[in-house]
Design a protein around this motif. Structure first.
Motif, mmCIF file in Angstrom:
data_model
loop_
_atom_site.group_PDB
_atom_site.id
_atom_site.type_symbol
_atom_site.label_atom_id
_atom_site.label_comp_id
_atom_site.label_asym_id
_atom_site.label_seq_id
_atom_site.Cartn_x
_atom_site.Cartn_y
_atom_site.Cartn_z
ATOM 1 N N ILE A 431 -20.811 -50.590 -31.170
ATOM 2 C CA ILE A 431 -19.798 -50.934 -32.170
ATOM 3 C C ILE A 431 -19.159 -52.292 -31.863
ATOM 4 C CG2 ILE A 431 -17.598 -50.217 -33.192
ATOM 5 C CD1 ILE A 431 -18.424 -47.318 -32.673
ATOM 6 N N PHE A 432 -19.109 -53.126 -32.896
ATOM 7 C CA PHE A 432 -18.471 -54.439 -32.788
ATOM 8 C C PHE A 432 -17.204 -54.528 -33.645
ATOM 9 C CE2 PHE A 432 -22.916 -55.113 -31.730
ATOM 10 C CZ PHE A 432 -22.845 -55.915 -30.597
ATOM 11 N N ALA A 433 -16.840 -53.445 -34.317
ATOM 12 C CA ALA A 433 -15.647 -53.445 -35.169
ATOM 13 C C ALA A 433 -14.398 -53.635 -34.318
ATOM 14 C CB ALA A 433 -15.565 -52.134 -35.945
ATOM 15 N N GLU A 434 -13.543 -54.551 -34.741
ATOM 16 C CA GLU A 434 -12.386 -54.931 -33.933
ATOM 17 C C GLU A 434 -11.442 -53.764 -33.664
ATOM 18 O OE1 GLU A 434 -11.800 -57.623 -32.330
ATOM 19 O OE2 GLU A 434 -13.558 -58.694 -33.047
ATOM 20 N N LYS A 435 -11.253 -52.874 -34.632
ATOM 21 C CA LYS A 435 -10.256 -51.821 -34.470
ATOM 22 C C LYS A 435 -10.761 -50.641 -33.639
ATOM 23 C CE LYS A 435 -11.151 -48.753 -38.413
ATOM 24 N NZ LYS A 435 -10.506 -48.016 -39.509
ATOM 25 N N SER A 436 -12.035 -50.639 -33.311
ATOM 26 C CA SER A 436 -12.608 -49.476 -32.632
ATOM 27 C C SER A 436 -12.280 -49.465 -31.146
ATOM 28 C CB SER A 436 -14.127 -49.457 -32.808
ATOM 29 O OG SER A 436 -14.688 -48.400 -32.065
ATOM 30 N N LYS A 437 -11.956 -48.292 -30.642
ATOM 31 C CA LYS A 437 -11.717 -48.131 -29.212
ATOM 32 C C LYS A 437 -13.033 -48.113 -28.433
ATOM 33 C CE LYS A 437 -11.218 -43.212 -30.268
ATOM 34 N NZ LYS A 437 -10.236 -42.116 -30.404
ATOM 35 N N ARG A 438 -14.133 -48.161 -29.169
ATOM 36 C CA ARG A 438 -15.453 -48.176 -28.531
ATOM 37 C C ARG A 438 -16.119 -49.548 -28.657
ATOM 38 N NH1 ARG A 438 -15.290 -43.596 -32.026
ATOM 39 N NH2 ARG A 438 -14.763 -41.704 -30.858
ATOM 40 N N LYS A 439 -15.356 -50.559 -29.000
ATOM 41 C CA LYS A 439 -15.906 -51.898 -29.202
ATOM 42 C C LYS A 439 -16.528 -52.416 -27.898
ATOM 43 C CE LYS A 439 -14.650 -56.559 -30.807
ATOM 44 N NZ LYS A 439 -15.050 -57.320 -29.621
ATOM 45 N N VAL A 440 -17.721 -53.026 -28.041
ATOM 46 C CA VAL A 440 -18.415 -53.569 -26.868
ATOM 47 C C VAL A 440 -18.409 -55.095 -26.906
ATOM 48 C CG1 VAL A 440 -19.936 -51.584 -26.594
ATOM 49 C CG2 VAL A 440 -20.670 -53.508 -28.024
ATOM 50 N N SER A 441 -18.583 -55.671 -25.733
ATOM 51 C CA SER A 441 -18.732 -57.122 -25.630
ATOM 52 C C SER A 441 -20.201 -57.486 -25.839
ATOM 53 C CB SER A 441 -18.281 -57.588 -24.248
ATOM 54 O OG SER A 441 -19.166 -57.080 -23.252
ATOM 55 N N PHE A 442 -20.472 -58.769 -25.974
ATOM 56 C CA PHE A 442 -21.857 -59.224 -26.097
ATOM 57 C C PHE A 442 -22.667 -58.835 -24.855
ATOM 58 C CE2 PHE A 442 -20.270 -62.811 -29.011
ATOM 59 C CZ PHE A 442 -20.558 -62.070 -30.146
ATOM 60 N N ASP A 443 -22.058 -58.990 -23.684
ATOM 61 C CA ASP A 443 -22.768 -58.673 -22.451
ATOM 62 C C ASP A 443 -23.096 -57.185 -22.366
ATOM 63 O OD1 ASP A 443 -22.730 -61.299 -21.653
ATOM 64 O OD2 ASP A 443 -20.989 -61.082 -20.325
ATOM 65 N N GLN A 444 -22.125 -56.328 -22.746
ATOM 66 C CA GLN A 444 -22.394 -54.890 -22.746
ATOM 67 C C GLN A 444 -23.538 -54.558 -23.702
ATOM 68 O OE1 GLN A 444 -18.140 -53.836 -23.564
ATOM 69 N NE2 GLN A 444 -18.580 -52.074 -22.240
ATOM 70 N N ALA A 445 -23.483 -55.151 -24.881
ATOM 71 C CA ALA A 445 -24.515 -54.873 -25.879
ATOM 72 C C ALA A 445 -25.884 -55.317 -25.383
ATOM 73 C CB ALA A 445 -24.174 -55.567 -27.195
ATOM 74 N N ARG A 446 -25.928 -56.476 -24.744
ATOM 75 C CA ARG A 446 -27.214 -56.980 -24.252
ATOM 76 C C ARG A 446 -27.789 -56.067 -23.168
ATOM 77 N NH1 ARG A 446 -31.206 -60.104 -26.255
ATOM 78 N NH2 ARG A 446 -32.618 -58.711 -25.168
ATOM 79 N N GLU A 447 -26.929 -55.554 -22.307
ATOM 80 C CA GLU A 447 -27.391 -54.628 -21.263
ATOM 81 C C GLU A 447 -27.945 -53.348 -21.888
ATOM 82 O OE1 GLU A 447 -24.250 -53.853 -18.514
ATOM 83 O OE2 GLU A 447 -24.176 -55.924 -17.767
ATOM 84 N N ILE A 448 -27.281 -52.871 -22.915
ATOM 85 C CA ILE A 448 -27.737 -51.657 -23.603
ATOM 86 C C ILE A 448 -29.076 -51.908 -24.285
ATOM 87 C CG2 ILE A 448 -27.226 -50.099 -25.535
ATOM 88 C CD1 ILE A 448 -24.206 -50.481 -24.737
ATOM 89 N N VAL A 449 -29.188 -53.041 -24.964
ATOM 90 C CA VAL A 449 -30.451 -53.394 -25.629
ATOM 91 C C VAL A 449 -31.580 -53.470 -24.614
ATOM 92 C CG1 VAL A 449 -31.683 -55.259 -26.814
ATOM 93 C CG2 VAL A 449 -29.430 -54.536 -27.623
ATOM 94 N N ASP A 450 -31.338 -54.122 -23.489
ATOM 95 C CA ASP A 450 -32.373 -54.257 -22.463
ATOM 96 C C ASP A 450 -32.809 -52.889 -21.940
ATOM 97 O OD1 ASP A 450 -32.306 -56.992 -22.739
ATOM 98 O OD2 ASP A 450 -31.049 -57.340 -20.968
ATOM 99 N N ALA A 451 -31.835 -52.005 -21.718
ATOM 100 C CA ALA A 451 -32.156 -50.668 -21.201
ATOM 101 C C ALA A 451 -32.973 -49.868 -22.206
ATOM 102 C CB ALA A 451 -30.872 -49.921 -20.852
#
Length: 666
Positions: A431-451
């Motif tokens: 989630i990249f939505a600003e209001k979400s408590k689950r919002k991720v950073s670019f680095d977090q997202a990239r790590e998830i994508v790689d995994a």
């Protein structure tokens, strides 16, 4: 040597007297027969059985491979196709480490072979094989077993407890029971992993599968399934072992075998009535297999040195056979080469893809081992081309296909993503939505994508085939939903956005490597066109709670939604929103009236449902509504943005089990 030393004994192998030793192999490190009294350097304590698993040094593993390749007398002619051959800086792949370990394990095992050790000699194994097949039925001819299924695709259903790349898959399933299910569902071959260290298999698993299927076939008065020993076979001893345990065929891998050894193993297998399944990956390996006389060739779509998967590899081999003028197609008389596809398949779409290029058999393992109902999963493969054609008809009627997509959203770590992937999730939401408590950073997202890419054995974004958009919105989205089903057989990462500028979404897609996006705000249908981001987009439709005024029926609400649907998104996701929220719903933890989803699907449009789903209610949602997809976030959390791994497994497993049960009525 070019001429294996045992060739002169081939006609009488199964009838050789016990005091007439049969050579095992010409390779330097395993060239022992029962009367070989030469001194050997012991690497470890002798093994009474294969449950003792010594650890070997890298040097020992390299030496084992060096000797297997022929030692100082190895040649490029025999070994040039082998990964890293003659490269002094080569680091062994996982496949090569497993192969070398197997060689050393058998080296020690054969060193202790005597009447008092409990380790049978090759002569004793061949006598055991002769007795086994005399009692329980002869060895089945692999090529004829496959060809007998034409024009349907023959299925090799695999029993595999674990693997080096995926870890545990189903370690506690009984091999005999699973084989019985495979037989009942129509499998032509049952592949049994017998490697102990990494795959947690055994020859006992193979015998159990053989005995159960033999008994079932006898009761039904039918031909039993053929049993394949799948292991890292480097010696004739292992082939004799397989025969004694009840196998009909064995897997031989070109990628690990010198060409002269491969020829020797093929000839030995045939001498005892076995037609081996010879595995290739690269086209250079096809040359080796053909020159060695292989008749049944399986294409491993996975490069076992790198674990990268390429489903086009089988098609490349088929094209090469065609260029060489070799008959291989499954839809006629018995061909010169029977072609099989061996890895990466799990759906009817995969089966049909290979059927079109003339493949005779598909080997499918992991998806069947993970399936809550393997029999139903096999039926869903549509091995008969008529079944596949019927399943693909777009008649404009109600969607009754059941739940195909499971999305786990709000993932914030690679660890949580892998838990969801292993559980069987199709889509991983970040989630990249600003209001979400689950919002991720670019680095977090990239790590998830790689995994997720590593889990799916891919190195790039998955391309989802875009359907033609010249039909109605509903018929177009039906076609697109099927394309997404096919693409998400390996999990995809979905970026969730809410009212972000489209150029920001596109930049995030590129920066993080997202496979798809999900628009969860007030962007509108047209914004979900893949041309805006270079990847497909899910479009969320809010189902509002707390509306004032006249209450509309589910059918009326469904009709309103259908009227607004366009051909732009790849699919529609229904989620709960709260009245007065102008920014879009999501994250409410509340369910909406599921009969709305049911009404939409009755109008022909498959949908994903979200909002308030939990491991406790997923069975009800899937069983009663049979939505095309389900989506969970907060319902499987231990805290905001942190997944409860047991809840994730229970949710995904519960969805799949309920889907299997619900589909029995259709």
């Amino acid at each position: 040597p070019n001429t294996p030393p045992f060739l002169s004994t081939l006609p009488s192998l199964l009838s050789s007297p016990a005091d007439s030793p049969v050579p095992i192999s010409h390779t330097n490190n395993v060239a022992y027969s029962s009367n070989d009294n030469s001194s050997r350097d012991k690497r470890h304590t002798q093994l009474a059985d294969m449950t003792d698993r010594p650890e070997y040094t890298t040097e020992q593993l390299k030496n084992a491979l060096h000797n297997f390749y022929g030692g100082a007398e190895s040649t490029t002619e025999n070994c040039g196709h082998i990964y890293g051959y003659n490269d002094p800086n080569h680091e062994m792949s996982m496949l090569q480490k497993i192969t070398a370990t197997t060689i050393l394990d058998y080296d020690d095992k054969l060193a202790s072979s005597s009447s008092s050790s409990g380790v049978p000699s090759i002569e004793e194994l061949l006598e055991q094989a002769k007795q086994f097949h005399a009692t329980h039925g002869p060895i089945l001819p692999l090529q004829q077993i496959i060809q007998a299924k034409s024009p349907s695709m023959a299925l090799a259903a695999e029993f595999k407890r674990a693997s080096p790349s995926k870890g545990d898959i189903a370690p506690h399933i009984n091999a005999g029971d699973q084989a019985g299910v495979y037989y009942g569902a129509g499998a032509s071959v049952i592949s049994v992993l017998t490697e102990e260290r990494w795959f947690k298999g055994s020859l006992a698993d193979l015998t159990s599968a053989r005995m159960n299927t033999t008994a079932a076939a006898k009761k039904d008065n039918k031909t039993r399934t053929a049993i394949l020993r799948k292991d890292f076979v480097t010696s004739t001893y292992q082939i004799a072992e397989a025969a004694a345990a009840g196998a009909d065929t064995i897997l031989l891998m070109v990628s690990t075998s010198p060409s002269n050894v491969l020829k020797e193993l093929i000839d030995f297998a045939r001498s005892i009535g076995m037609e081996p399944l010879v595995e290739v990956h690269a086209l250079i390996e096809l040359d080796i297999a053909i020159d060695a006389g292989a008749k049944v060739i399986g294409v491993n779509n996975r490069n076992l040195h790198t674990f990268q998967l390429d489903l086009a590899q089988t098609e490349k081999v088929a094209e090469e056979l065609k260029k060489r003028g070799l008959s291989y197609r499954h839809d006629g008389d018995t061909p010169q080469i029977t072609l099989c596809a061996l890895s990466g398949m799990s759906s009817a779409h995969d089966v049909d893809r290979y059927r079109k290029v003339g493949v005779g058999m598909c080997l499918i393992g992991e998806s069947l081992m993970r399936a809550s109902d393997p029999s139903l999963a096999i039926r869903g493969l549509c091995l008969d081309p008529k079944d596949y054609e019927a399943s693909q008809c777009i008649s404009g009627g109600a969607y009754t296909g059941g739940t195909k997509i499971v999305k786990v959203c709000g993932i914030t770590s690679a660890e949580d993503a892998l838990v969801a992937c292993r559980a069987g999730a199709s889509l991983i939401g970040v989630i990249f939505a600003e209001k979400s408590k689950r919002k991720v950073s670019f680095d977090q997202a990239r790590e998830i994508v790689d995994a997720v890419r590593k889990f799916g054995e891919r190195s790039d974004r998955v391309n989802v085939d875009d359907a033609e958009t010249n039909g109605s919105p509903v018929s177009t989205l039906v076609a697109k939903s099927r394309a997404l089903e096919r693409a998400s057989l390996r999990p995809l990462v979905v970026g969730v956005f809410q009212n972000s500028p489209l150029e920001v979404v596109k930049e995030t897609v590129e920066r993080c490597g997202l496979d798809m996006v999900q628009l969860h705000g007030s962007e509108g249908m047209a914004a979900a066109n893949s041309k805006n981001f270079g990847v497909p987009a899910l479009r969320v439709v809010d189902i509002e709670l707390g509306s004032d005024g006249e209450q509309k029926s589910s059918a009326e609400i469904a009709s309103t939604i259908i009227a607004k649907v366009t051909t732009d998104p790849i699919a529609i996701l229904l989620d709960t929103s709260i009245k007065g929220d102008k920014h879009g719903g999501g994250g409410t933890g509340k369910t909406f009236d599921w009969t709305i989803a049911e009404s939409i699907q009755n109008m022909g449009l498959p949908v994903i449902i979200a909002g308030g789903l939990t491991p406790e209610n997923i069975g009800e949602a899937v069983g009663n509504v049979r939505p095309w997809g389900v989506d969970v976030a907060g319902g499987v959390e231990a805290g905001p943005g942190v997944k409860d791994h047991d809840k994730v497994r229970n949710f995904v497993g519960g969805a799949k089990k309920a889907a299997a049960e619900a589909s029995k009525g259709f």
